[in-house]
Every structure is written in C-alpha cells, then in structure tokens.
Motif scaffolding. Structure first.
Motif, PDB file in Angstrom:
ATOM      1  N   PRO A 195     -68.831 -20.090  22.079  1.00 39.67           N
ATOM      2  CA  PRO A 195     -67.402 -20.333  22.254  1.00 39.67           C
ATOM      3  C   PRO A 195     -66.567 -19.096  21.926  1.00 39.67           C
ATOM      4  N   ARG A 196     -65.435 -18.990  22.583  1.00 42.46           N
ATOM      5  CA  ARG A 196     -64.531 -17.843  22.423  1.00 42.46           C
ATOM      6  C   ARG A 196     -64.169 -17.615  20.955  1.00 42.46           C
ATOM      7  N   GLU A 197     -63.895 -18.676  20.220  1.00 41.18           N
ATOM      8  CA  GLU A 197     -63.508 -18.532  18.813  1.00 41.18           C
ATOM      9  C   GLU A 197     -64.607 -17.853  17.992  1.00 41.18           C
ATOM     10  N   LEU A 198     -65.859 -18.150  18.315  1.00 46.80           N
ATOM     11  CA  LEU A 198     -66.981 -17.559  17.594  1.00 46.80           C
ATOM     12  C   LEU A 198     -67.147 -16.080  17.953  1.00 46.80           C
ATOM     13  N   VAL A 199     -66.988 -15.754  19.230  1.00 44.84           N
ATOM     14  CA  VAL A 199     -67.083 -14.351  19.659  1.00 44.84           C
ATOM     15  C   VAL A 199     -65.965 -13.541  18.990  1.00 44.84           C
ATOM     16  N   PHE A 200     -64.774 -14.105  18.933  1.00 45.69           N
ATOM     17  CA  PHE A 200     -63.655 -13.445  18.259  1.00 45.69           C
ATOM     18  C   PHE A 200     -63.979 -13.242  16.777  1.00 45.69           C
ATOM     19  N   GLU A 201     -64.445 -14.290  16.114  1.00 50.25           N
ATOM     20  CA  GLU A 201     -64.774 -14.230  14.684  1.00 50.25           C
ATOM     21  C   GLU A 201     -65.776 -13.115  14.389  1.00 50.25           C
ATOM     22  N   ALA A 202     -66.747 -12.920  15.277  1.00 45.02           N
ATOM     23  CA  ALA A 202     -67.776 -11.887  15.069  1.00 45.02           C
ATOM     24  C   ALA A 202     -67.190 -10.476  15.056  1.00 45.02           C
ATOM     25  N   HIS A 203     -65.959 -10.316  15.566  1.00 40.53           N
ATOM     26  CA  HIS A 203     -65.297  -9.007  15.604  1.00 40.53           C
ATOM     27  C   HIS A 203     -64.351  -8.768  14.422  1.00 40.53           C
ATOM     28  N   THR A 204     -64.192  -9.771  13.543  1.00 41.04           N
ATOM     29  CA  THR A 204     -63.101  -9.718  12.574  1.00 41.04           C
ATOM     30  C   THR A 204     -63.490  -9.364  11.149  1.00 41.04           C
ATOM     31  N   PRO A 233     -57.684 -16.470  19.710  1.00 39.34           N
ATOM     32  CA  PRO A 233     -58.998 -15.820  19.764  1.00 39.34           C
ATOM     33  C   PRO A 233     -59.202 -15.092  21.089  1.00 39.34           C
ATOM     34  N   GLU A 234     -58.133 -14.504  21.644  1.00 38.78           N
ATOM     35  CA  GLU A 234     -58.254 -14.012  23.016  1.00 38.78           C
ATOM     36  C   GLU A 234     -58.136 -12.513  23.233  1.00 38.78           C
ATOM     37  N   ARG A 235     -57.598 -11.764  22.264  1.00 39.88           N
ATOM     38  CA  ARG A 235     -57.333 -10.352  22.574  1.00 39.88           C
ATOM     39  C   ARG A 235     -57.256  -9.517  21.301  1.00 39.88           C
ATOM     40  N   ILE A 236     -57.875  -8.334  21.363  1.00 36.37           N
ATOM     41  CA  ILE A 236     -57.769  -7.334  20.305  1.00 36.37           C
ATOM     42  C   ILE A 236     -57.540  -5.985  20.988  1.00 36.37           C
ATOM     43  N   VAL A 237     -56.528  -5.250  20.537  1.00 35.93           N
ATOM     44  CA  VAL A 237     -56.257  -3.899  21.055  1.00 35.93           C
ATOM     45  C   VAL A 237     -56.328  -2.942  19.869  1.00 35.93           C
ATOM     46  N   TRP A 238     -57.063  -1.828  20.042  1.00 35.16           N
ATOM     47  CA  TRP A 238     -57.188  -0.849  18.971  1.00 35.16           C
ATOM     48  C   TRP A 238     -57.412   0.529  19.561  1.00 35.16           C
ATOM     49  N   THR A 239     -57.238   1.537  18.714  1.00 28.95           N
ATOM     50  CA  THR A 239     -57.600   2.899  19.116  1.00 28.95           C
ATOM     51  C   THR A 239     -59.024   3.153  18.643  1.00 28.95           C
ATOM     52  N   HIS A 245     -59.811  13.052  20.296  1.00 32.47           N
ATOM     53  CA  HIS A 245     -60.129  12.415  21.578  1.00 32.47           C
ATOM     54  C   HIS A 245     -60.136  10.907  21.335  1.00 32.47           C
ATOM     55  N   VAL A 246     -58.997  10.279  21.585  1.00 33.68           N
ATOM     56  CA  VAL A 246     -58.786   8.880  21.226  1.00 33.68           C
ATOM     57  C   VAL A 246     -58.613   8.043  22.492  1.00 33.68           C
ATOM     58  N   SER A 247     -59.315   6.915  22.526  1.00 35.93           N
ATOM     59  CA  SER A 247     -59.101   5.958  23.616  1.00 35.93           C
ATOM     60  C   SER A 247     -58.368   4.747  23.054  1.00 35.93           C
ATOM     61  N   VAL A 248     -57.745   4.006  23.954  1.00 36.83           N
ATOM     62  CA  VAL A 248     -57.145   2.724  23.588  1.00 36.83           C
ATOM     63  C   VAL A 248     -58.022   1.648  24.217  1.00 36.83           C
ATOM     64  N   ASP A 249     -58.586   0.798  23.356  1.00 34.45           N
ATOM     65  CA  ASP A 249     -59.530  -0.219  23.797  1.00 34.45           C
ATOM     66  C   ASP A 249     -58.903  -1.601  23.695  1.00 34.45           C
ATOM     67  N   THR A 250     -59.076  -2.383  24.747  1.00 35.54           N
ATOM     68  CA  THR A 250     -58.577  -3.753  24.778  1.00 35.54           C
ATOM     69  C   THR A 250     -59.747  -4.687  25.025  1.00 35.54           C
ATOM     70  N   LYS A 304     -69.150 -21.159  26.839  1.00 30.61           N
ATOM     71  CA  LYS A 304     -69.433 -19.751  27.166  1.00 30.61           C
ATOM     72  C   LYS A 304     -68.142 -18.938  27.168  1.00 30.61           C
ATOM     73  N   THR A 305     -68.313 -17.640  26.926  1.00 31.21           N
ATOM     74  CA  THR A 305     -67.181 -16.725  26.854  1.00 31.21           C
ATOM     75  C   THR A 305     -67.453 -15.485  27.684  1.00 31.21           C
ATOM     76  N   LYS A 306     -66.451 -15.084  28.455  1.00 32.39           N
ATOM     77  CA  LYS A 306     -66.510 -13.815  29.184  1.00 32.39           C
ATOM     78  C   LYS A 306     -65.753 -12.790  28.346  1.00 32.39           C
ATOM     79  N   LEU A 307     -66.453 -11.716  27.981  1.00 36.32           N
ATOM     80  CA  LEU A 307     -65.872 -10.618  27.215  1.00 36.32           C
ATOM     81  C   LEU A 307     -65.618  -9.453  28.158  1.00 36.32           C
ATOM     82  N   VAL A 308     -64.400  -8.942  28.161  1.00 37.58           N
ATOM     83  CA  VAL A 308     -64.059  -7.757  28.939  1.00 37.58           C
ATOM     84  C   VAL A 308     -63.522  -6.707  27.971  1.00 37.58           C
TER      85      VAL A 308
END
Length: 162
Positions: A27-36, A90-96, A105-110, A120-124
């Motif tokens: 689930p999306r909430e779990l994928v988000f949690e794994a990033h936090t 649980p839908e979006r994280i933006v960071w450098t 050399h910095v990218s902006v990642d979304t 199921k969750t689609k991660l982009v």
C-alpha cells in the motif's frame, strides 16, 4: 534510454531529466513510511554492497538529511545530502540531492506515490538536473544498476513490513 528490467523503467524525457518508475506490491502508506525514518532506510537505501553507516534526517519541509554509504572493506565511503522541500503524506516528497563527491551538482528529486489498487503502489522518481552534463554524469555513474538493486531491497523490506 529505457531500462530493460521489467521491475524498473528508466526514461529521459528531456536533456535535464531522469524518470524512474516501478510498481510495489504494498500500500502507498507503507511505501511512504519506508522513506520517512532511518530505521527503515538503513535496510534498503543503496546497493547491497554498501551499508548505510550514517543516516541523519529531519523529515520536514526545510529539514536537511545526510546519508553515508560505506563499502564492504570499510575504506570506500560516499556521502549524500540535501534538503526536503515538500512533503505530502502519503503521496509526494520533493528534496534536493547532492553527492558529496561532486559538490555543487544538485538535482531536485520528486517522488510520487500512486495507489493503483489491489494494495499496490506505483512509484515515480523524477530527477531534474541543472545541466545536460549533470544528468549524463548521473546516467553514467551506475545509477541504473544501483536504483534497480535499491528498489529490490525496498520491495523486500515492504514485504517484511506488511
């Protein structure tokens, strides 16, 4: 350029972008949690040959992070740092994102997480670079293999967390 790995798709929609897409059986909430939290990231962030020897993160807009990969012999280290710009659970994280081996050399990642049904969750993951050289440098760094292995590890962790 498109990755042939069925699990991970990598495209370059412009000279300044890399987009990676993968579906996870969680689930999306779990994928988000794994990033936090570092307690999760240390189990999946980066290729298997590295340990996440240091994980510092202030997970909030304006908060900074720093990660340090250490190689199996203990001599090889790679530091990464950046700042969280936007967090929409649980839908979006933006960071450098900056590799300390090439400061400036910095990218902006979304990261976008989409609930596609059936648990199921689609991660982009969309990376925007300042120059063609920076984007091409990332493509030539082994990031395709590293991202594929990293997300395989994430899938394993999500199965454990479920």
């Amino acid at each position: 350029m498109v990755n042939q790995n069925s699990a991970l798709k990598i495209t370059t929609p412009s000279d300044l972008e890399i987009v990676m897409t993968r579906e996870f059986d969680a689930p999306r909430e779990l994928v988000f949690e794994a990033h936090t939290k570092c307690e999760h990231l240390e189990k999946w962030w980066g290729p298997r040959k590295y340990t996440l020897a240091l994980c510092e993160m202030d997970f909030r807009p304006g908060g900074k992070y720093r990660f340090l990969h250490r190689g199996p012999d203990g001599d090889e280290e790679h530091g990464f740092r950046g700042e969280y710009r936007e967090i929409v659970p649980p839908e979006r994280i933006v960071w450098t994102f900056e590799w300390e081996g090439m400061p400036g050399h910095v990218s902006v990642d979304t990261l976008t997480l989409e609930d596609i049904g059936g648990g199921k969750t689609k991660l982009v993951a969309h990376s925007l670079f300042d120059s063609v050289e920076d984007r091409d440098g990332m493509l030539q760094s082994g990031m395709e293999e590293g991202a594929s292995e990293t997300w395989d590890r994430l899938a394993e962790l999500l199965a454990e967390m479920s």
